[in-house]
Design an enzyme around this catalytic site. Structure first.
Site, mmCIF file in Angstrom:
data_model
loop_
_atom_site.group_PDB
_atom_site.id
_atom_site.type_symbol
_atom_site.label_atom_id
_atom_site.label_comp_id
_atom_site.label_asym_id
_atom_site.label_seq_id
_atom_site.Cartn_x
_atom_site.Cartn_y
_atom_site.Cartn_z
ATOM 1 N N CYS A 1 39.469 46.791 37.160
ATOM 2 C CA CYS A 1 40.332 46.280 38.227
ATOM 3 C C CYS A 1 39.519 46.074 39.504
ATOM 4 O O CYS A 1 39.638 45.042 40.171
ATOM 5 C CB CYS A 1 41.489 47.233 38.491
ATOM 6 S SG CYS A 1 42.582 47.464 37.072
ATOM 7 N N ALA A 2 38.709 47.043 39.841
ATOM 8 C CA ALA A 2 37.868 46.938 41.033
ATOM 9 C C ALA A 2 36.925 45.747 40.912
ATOM 10 O O ALA A 2 36.736 44.987 41.865
ATOM 11 C CB ALA A 2 37.087 48.237 41.237
#
Length: 166
Positions: free
Chosen positions: A60-61
């Site tokens: 996600c990051a």
């Protein structure tokens, strides 16, 4: 009901994932200053919805970092990073990572975003969070590209997403 997988295990998604050609439903999500943000604020622009479970996972990051880089070169385009993370987590992540080209938004308050776009996981270990997906809305308010990433632990196809904007 749409499905994806998490570490190879099937995960059901509430409702139907939004389709290309559909009018993008308006939504109200929460900005890092706790104020509301509505899709209608971006009328006349291309909008990239980078939807994901949580900033506290590496994939996600990475997707937020990647879309932040790509957004810098996209004219008339706004990238929204959407998860159920609290706005405080969005603030921490974006300030630490130098994220300046995306608008981080939280779906932590009750809204119909996750249902209207068909991205809330119904079961599995991440039930209740948003599935990894990319939805691109054209300047006319219609959906021009979608990807419900087939495996939550994988990144979206950035090249296809960006190609849909050209």
């Amino acid at each position: 009901m749409a499905t994806t997988t998490f570490k190879g295990q099937p995960v059901k998604i509430y409702g139907e994932f939004i389709q290309v050609g559909a009018a993008a439903p308006d939504f109200e999500l929460v900005k890092t200053d706790l104020s509301s943000f509505s899709l209608k604020e971006l009328n006349g622009k291309n909008v990239v919805l980078n939807i994901f479970p949580s900033l506290d996972t590496s994939v996600c990051a990475t997707s937020v970092r990647k879309f932040n880089q790509l957004a810098a070169d996209l004219a008339d385009t706004v990238v929204l990073a959407i998860s159920k993370d609290l706005p405080f987590a969005h603030t921490r992540f974006c300030s630490t990572e130098g994220i300046e080209n995306v608008i981080p938004l939280s779906d932590f308050r009750f809204s119909d975003f996750d249902e209207n776009y068909g991205v809330r996981m119904a079961d599995g270990p991440l039930a209740g969070l948003l599935a990894r997906a990319v939805v691109i809305i054209g300047k006319n308010g219609k959906v021009v590209y979608t990807e419900l990433v087939p495996e939550i632990t994988q990144e979206p196809d950035y090249d296809k997403a960006i190609a849909a904007l050209k």
